[in-house]
Write an enzyme that holds these catalytic residues in place. Structure first.
Site, PDB file in Angstrom:
ATOM      1  N   LYS A  48      44.468  33.269  29.183  1.00 46.34           N
ATOM      2  CA  LYS A  48      43.219  33.841  28.657  1.00 46.34           C
ATOM      3  C   LYS A  48      43.451  34.365  27.244  1.00 46.34           C
ATOM      4  O   LYS A  48      42.657  34.149  26.331  1.00 46.34           O
ATOM      5  CB  LYS A  48      42.718  34.960  29.578  1.00 46.34           C
ATOM      6  CG  LYS A  48      42.234  34.457  30.926  1.00 46.34           C
ATOM      7  CD  LYS A  48      41.009  33.581  30.754  1.00 46.34           C
ATOM      8  CE  LYS A  48      40.641  32.810  32.001  1.00 46.34           C
ATOM      9  NZ  LYS A  48      39.604  31.808  31.827  1.00 46.34           N
ATOM     10  N   TYR A 108      48.641  33.451  34.092  1.00 50.66           N
ATOM     11  CA  TYR A 108      47.174  33.342  34.065  1.00 50.66           C
ATOM     12  C   TYR A 108      46.608  34.196  32.927  1.00 50.66           C
ATOM     13  O   TYR A 108      45.797  33.738  32.120  1.00 50.66           O
ATOM     14  CB  TYR A 108      46.564  33.788  35.408  1.00 50.66           C
ATOM     15  CG  TYR A 108      45.082  34.034  35.285  1.00 50.66           C
ATOM     16  CD1 TYR A 108      44.188  32.967  35.181  1.00 50.66           C
ATOM     17  CD2 TYR A 108      44.569  35.332  35.205  1.00 50.66           C
ATOM     18  CE1 TYR A 108      42.828  33.189  35.012  1.00 50.66           C
ATOM     19  CE2 TYR A 108      43.209  35.559  35.039  1.00 50.66           C
ATOM     20  CZ  TYR A 108      42.339  34.486  34.940  1.00 50.66           C
ATOM     21  OH  TYR A 108      40.999  34.715  34.759  1.00 50.66           O
ATOM     22  N   ASP A 146      49.974  45.226  39.558  1.00 53.39           N
ATOM     23  CA  ASP A 146      48.707  45.970  39.549  1.00 53.39           C
ATOM     24  C   ASP A 146      48.804  47.195  38.637  1.00 53.39           C
ATOM     25  O   ASP A 146      49.777  47.954  38.717  1.00 53.39           O
ATOM     26  CB  ASP A 146      48.358  46.470  40.960  1.00 53.39           C
ATOM     27  CG  ASP A 146      47.566  45.449  41.771  1.00 53.39           C
ATOM     28  OD1 ASP A 146      47.045  44.485  41.166  1.00 53.39           O
ATOM     29  OD2 ASP A 146      47.479  45.625  43.002  1.00 53.39           O
ATOM     30  N   SER A 154      39.009  37.676  30.122  1.00 53.32           N
ATOM     31  CA  SER A 154      39.254  38.637  31.199  1.00 53.32           C
ATOM     32  C   SER A 154      39.777  39.939  30.629  1.00 53.32           C
ATOM     33  O   SER A 154      40.483  39.958  29.608  1.00 53.32           O
ATOM     34  CB  SER A 154      40.304  38.022  32.128  1.00 53.32           C
ATOM     35  OG  SER A 154      40.785  38.980  33.023  1.00 53.32           O
TER      36      SER A 154
HETATM   37  P1  NAD Z   1      36.164  29.477  40.184  1.00 47.76           P
HETATM   38  O1  NAD Z   1      37.509  28.952  40.565  1.00 47.76           O
HETATM   39  O2  NAD Z   1      35.175  29.704  41.269  1.00 47.76           O
HETATM   40  O3  NAD Z   1      35.505  28.524  39.084  1.00 47.76           O
HETATM   41  C1  NAD Z   1      36.274  27.801  38.165  1.00 47.76           C
HETATM   42  C2  NAD Z   1      35.874  26.348  38.294  1.00 47.76           C
HETATM   43  O4  NAD Z   1      36.603  25.564  37.364  1.00 47.76           O
HETATM   44  C3  NAD Z   1      36.151  25.769  39.684  1.00 47.76           C
HETATM   45  O5  NAD Z   1      34.941  25.241  40.195  1.00 47.76           O
HETATM   46  C4  NAD Z   1      37.175  24.660  39.445  1.00 47.76           C
HETATM   47  O6  NAD Z   1      36.989  23.574  40.320  1.00 47.76           O
HETATM   48  C5  NAD Z   1      36.918  24.325  37.988  1.00 47.76           C
HETATM   49  N1  NAD Z   1      38.022  23.744  37.218  1.00 47.76           N
HETATM   50  C6  NAD Z   1      39.292  24.218  37.098  1.00 47.76           C
HETATM   51  N2  NAD Z   1      39.975  23.447  36.246  1.00 47.76           N
HETATM   52  C7  NAD Z   1      39.133  22.462  35.819  1.00 47.76           C
HETATM   53  C8  NAD Z   1      39.247  21.369  34.929  1.00 47.76           C
HETATM   54  N3  NAD Z   1      40.392  21.096  34.283  1.00 47.76           N
HETATM   55  N4  NAD Z   1      38.166  20.570  34.734  1.00 47.76           N
HETATM   56  C9  NAD Z   1      36.999  20.810  35.377  1.00 47.76           C
HETATM   57  N5  NAD Z   1      36.829  21.837  36.228  1.00 47.76           N
HETATM   58  C10 NAD Z   1      37.887  22.656  36.446  1.00 47.76           C
HETATM   59  O7  NAD Z   1      36.391  30.815  39.359  1.00 47.76           O
HETATM   60  P2  NAD Z   1      35.348  31.899  38.851  1.00 47.76           P
HETATM   61  O8  NAD Z   1      35.672  33.174  39.531  1.00 47.76           O
HETATM   62  O9  NAD Z   1      33.986  31.360  38.876  1.00 47.76           O
HETATM   63  O10 NAD Z   1      35.843  32.057  37.346  1.00 47.76           O
HETATM   64  C11 NAD Z   1      35.233  31.357  36.274  1.00 47.76           C
HETATM   65  C12 NAD Z   1      35.993  31.661  35.011  1.00 47.76           C
HETATM   66  O11 NAD Z   1      35.975  33.071  34.787  1.00 47.76           O
HETATM   67  C13 NAD Z   1      37.474  31.269  35.065  1.00 47.76           C
HETATM   68  O12 NAD Z   1      37.861  30.788  33.809  1.00 47.76           O
HETATM   69  C14 NAD Z   1      38.164  32.576  35.361  1.00 47.76           C
HETATM   70  O13 NAD Z   1      39.488  32.587  34.883  1.00 47.76           O
HETATM   71  C15 NAD Z   1      37.300  33.553  34.606  1.00 47.76           C
HETATM   72  N6  NAD Z   1      37.385  34.918  35.117  1.00 47.76           N
HETATM   73  C16 NAD Z   1      37.158  35.145  36.451  1.00 47.76           C
HETATM   74  C17 NAD Z   1      37.260  36.427  36.945  1.00 47.76           C
HETATM   75  C18 NAD Z   1      37.070  36.706  38.419  1.00 47.76           C
HETATM   76  O14 NAD Z   1      37.513  37.754  38.881  1.00 47.76           O
HETATM   77  N7  NAD Z   1      36.407  35.832  39.183  1.00 47.76           N
HETATM   78  C19 NAD Z   1      37.568  37.484  36.080  1.00 47.76           C
HETATM   79  C20 NAD Z   1      37.779  37.224  34.728  1.00 47.76           C
HETATM   80  C21 NAD Z   1      37.679  35.922  34.262  1.00 47.76           C
HETATM   81  C1  WQD Z   2      41.243  44.855  43.077  1.00 48.22           C
HETATM   82  C2  WQD Z   2      41.943  46.053  43.685  1.00 48.22           C
HETATM   83  C3  WQD Z   2      44.200  45.619  44.383  1.00 48.22           C
HETATM   84  C4  WQD Z   2      43.254  42.849  47.619  1.00 48.22           C
HETATM   85  C5  WQD Z   2      42.183  40.251  39.382  1.00 48.22           C
HETATM   86  C6  WQD Z   2      42.916  39.598  38.250  1.00 48.22           C
HETATM   87  C7  WQD Z   2      42.141  39.767  36.974  1.00 48.22           C
HETATM   88  C8  WQD Z   2      40.704  39.290  37.154  1.00 48.22           C
HETATM   89  C9  WQD Z   2      40.043  39.853  38.358  1.00 48.22           C
HETATM   90  C10 WQD Z   2      40.512  37.057  36.440  1.00 48.22           C
HETATM   91  C11 WQD Z   2      43.383  46.170  43.220  1.00 48.22           C
HETATM   92  C12 WQD Z   2      43.321  45.963  45.561  1.00 48.22           C
HETATM   93  C13 WQD Z   2      43.154  43.729  46.553  1.00 48.22           C
HETATM   94  C14 WQD Z   2      43.690  43.351  48.874  1.00 48.22           C
HETATM   95  C15 WQD Z   2      43.848  45.541  47.905  1.00 48.22           C
HETATM   96  N1  WQD Z   2      40.624  37.889  37.345  1.00 48.22           N
HETATM   97  N2  WQD Z   2      43.450  45.050  46.700  1.00 48.22           N
HETATM   98  N3  WQD Z   2      43.975  44.683  48.976  1.00 48.22           N
HETATM   99  O1  WQD Z   2      43.747  42.649  40.584  1.00 48.22           O
HETATM  100  O2  WQD Z   2      41.882  44.033  39.590  1.00 48.22           O
HETATM  101  O3  WQD Z   2      42.018  41.629  39.101  1.00 48.22           O
HETATM  102  O4  WQD Z   2      40.875  39.668  39.509  1.00 48.22           O
HETATM  103  O5  WQD Z   2      40.614  37.224  35.253  1.00 48.22           O
HETATM  104  O6  WQD Z   2      42.817  39.057  36.001  1.00 48.22           O
HETATM  105  O7  WQD Z   2      44.190  40.216  38.130  1.00 48.22           O
HETATM  106  O8  WQD Z   2      41.345  42.321  41.340  1.00 48.22           O
HETATM  107  O9  WQD Z   2      40.246  41.976  43.506  1.00 48.22           O
HETATM  108  O10 WQD Z   2      42.679  41.309  43.247  1.00 48.22           O
HETATM  109  O11 WQD Z   2      42.058  43.712  43.277  1.00 48.22           O
HETATM  110  O12 WQD Z   2      44.126  46.748  48.068  1.00 48.22           O
HETATM  111  O13 WQD Z   2      43.840  42.604  49.871  1.00 48.22           O
HETATM  112  O14 WQD Z   2      42.000  45.854  45.106  1.00 48.22           O
HETATM  113  O15 WQD Z   2      45.450  46.228  44.507  1.00 48.22           O
HETATM  114  O16 WQD Z   2      43.638  47.541  43.088  1.00 48.22           O
HETATM  115  P1  WQD Z   2      42.356  42.748  40.147  1.00 48.22           P
HETATM  116  P2  WQD Z   2      41.573  42.228  42.896  1.00 48.22           P
END
Ligand code: NAD
Ligand code: WQD
Length: 338
Positions: free
Chosen positions: A153, A149, A295, A124
């Site tokens: 990562k 969290y 944030d 991330s």
């Molecule tokens: P998500 O929660 O939809 O998917 C993650 C999946 O992992 C879920 O289906 C959950 O059931 C499963 N899971 C959790 N722990 C587990 C375990 N121990 N064994 C088996 N399954 C398990 O999330 P996502 O948005 O699809 O994110 C996928 C990956 O990308 C995550 O690692 C997340 O941290 C990373 N990521 C997401 C974002 C985002 O904004 N969505 C941003 C950066 C990184």
């Molecule tokens: C985006 C913008 C909020 C909700 C997070 C994690 C990051 C990554 C992605 C996994 C921000 C604003 C949000 C609301 C708002 N995940 N906001 N009202 O915070 O950039 O990133 O998700 O790795 O680690 O921190 O994403 O979608 O939460 O917010 O105004 O109800 O929207 O303040 O500026 P963020 P977000």
């Protein structure tokens, strides 16, 4: 070629399964369904007209992983499985460290036991911390994360890097995602958060569908062009494509490489709201509230490295992201109904 997708029923995992199947890969998905539904994979099969194999298992369980690696010759793993709610990680740090680091370690051990040498990890942009100037470049030193969290990562990246240093046969690609939004254009799969959404786009779509009354914009007094925070939003299908490029890279290189997956273009919260309203002809009631703890005012990716080395670039516009997010939500007002 067979790819093991951990977290395969989740938001990014399910979209990546579509792209993998469409590119001819065989897919084995594993998920404990703690934050997702198996229904997502039935829909992946419907979209692609291909089948995949699913195991309900915890990736922290080494013997469950052994059973999967014994049943299939896995060429490459994409490790999506993990807990991802920033606020929850502050309240339950031990659960986050246990699950996110435990799954990384058990997966790497299982890969070693079964001779699998390529892995892609979902990292991330949060690992850049608060010290770095934007746009974020992969050459920058990682920073101080503001929550457990983020640390999981950052620490997982270190674990993967050290494992690859110790094993010359191992190939690791660390992908740092920016802000994934959007859904597959069919509207059959999408993001299905439990309870009140933490992230911006699912909150907007739930306001649009009438599940929430109004959106609170977290802070309107930042030192940004319109006073609201700016982020690098990326369409989840572009992100999914990046994983296919990363597999190709991992299969032909050894060691560890890190890539940002973002568009390189930031949008403010107000710009997202207005783009959503315009793309879908829906009004989103909102008010400006207090800032949210932790944030950052703004950040976005330098996307050059993925473009030049992986040959990857984004093709979806902000309008596509807004239209596809809404198409998913309006067709599935209660998500997968889990
Ligand atoms: P998500 O929660 O939809 O998917 C993650 C999946 O992992 C879920 O289906 C959950 O059931 C499963 N899971 C959790 N722990 C587990 C375990 N121990 N064994 C088996 N399954 C398990 O999330 P996502 O948005 O699809 O994110 C996928 C990956 O990308 C995550 O690692 C997340 O941290 C990373 N990521 C997401 C974002 C985002 O904004 N969505 C941003 C950066 C990184
Ligand atoms: C985006 C913008 C909020 C909700 C997070 C994690 C990051 C990554 C992605 C996994 C921000 C604003 C949000 C609301 C708002 N995940 N906001 N009202 O915070 O950039 O990133 O998700 O790795 O680690 O921190 O994403 O979608 O939460 O917010 O105004 O109800 O929207 O303040 O500026 P963020 P977000």
């Amino acid at each position: 070629m067979t790819v093991l997708v951990t977290g395969g029923t989740g938001y990014i995992g399910s979209h990546t399964c579509v792209v993998l199947l469409e590119n001819g890969y065989d897919v084995v998905a594993v998920d404990d369904l703690s934050n997702s539904s198996e229904e997502a994979l039935r829909r992946v099969e419907k979209i692609t007209g291909r089948s995949l194999t699913f195991y309900k298992a915890d990736v922290c369980d080494g013997s469950a992983l052994d059973r999967i690696f014994e049943a299939h010759k896995i060429d490459c793993v994409i490790h999506f499985a993990g807990m991802k709610a920033v606020g929850e990680s502050v309240v339950k740090p031990l659960e986050y460290y246990g699950n996110n680091l435990g799954s990384t370690i058990e997966l790497l051990k299982a890969m070693r036991r079964h001779g699998c040498g390529s892995v892609i990890f979902s990292s991330s942009a949060t690992v850049y911390g608060s010290e770095n100037e934007y746009p974020y470049r992969e050459t920058m030193k990682k920073g101080t994360c503001s929550n457990p969290y983020g640390w999981t990562k950052s620490m997982s990246e270190q674990i993967f890097t050290d494992a690859a240093k110790a094993d010359p046969e191992l190939s690791v690609v660390l992908l740092r995602y920016f802000n994934p939004i959007g859904a597959h254009e069919s509207g059959l799969i999408g993001e299905d958060p439990c309870g009140i959404p933490n992230n911006l786009m699912p909150f907007i779509t739930q306001v649009a569908v009438g599940k929430r009354k109004e959106l609170t914009v977290f802070g309107g007094d930042y030192d940004t062009p319109d006073g609201t925070c700016r982020r690098d939003y990326i369409h989840v299908m572009d992100l999914a494509d990046g994983h296919v490029k990363a597999i190709e890279y991992a299969m032909s290189h050894k060691g560890t490489e890190v890539f940002n997956l973002g568009t390189g273009v930031p949008y403010s919260v107000l710009e997202i709201i207005h783009a959503f309203e315009k793309a879908n002809d829906i009004k989103i009631p909102y008010s400006i509230g207090a800032r949210r703890d932790g944030d950052l005012p703004e950040f976005w990716a330098d996307a050059e490295k993925a473009r030049t080395i992986l040959g990857w670039h984004t093709v979806h516009s902000l309008e596509d992201m807004c239209r596809d997010s809404w198409n998913w939500q309006k067709n599935n007002p209660n998500g997968y109904e889990r």
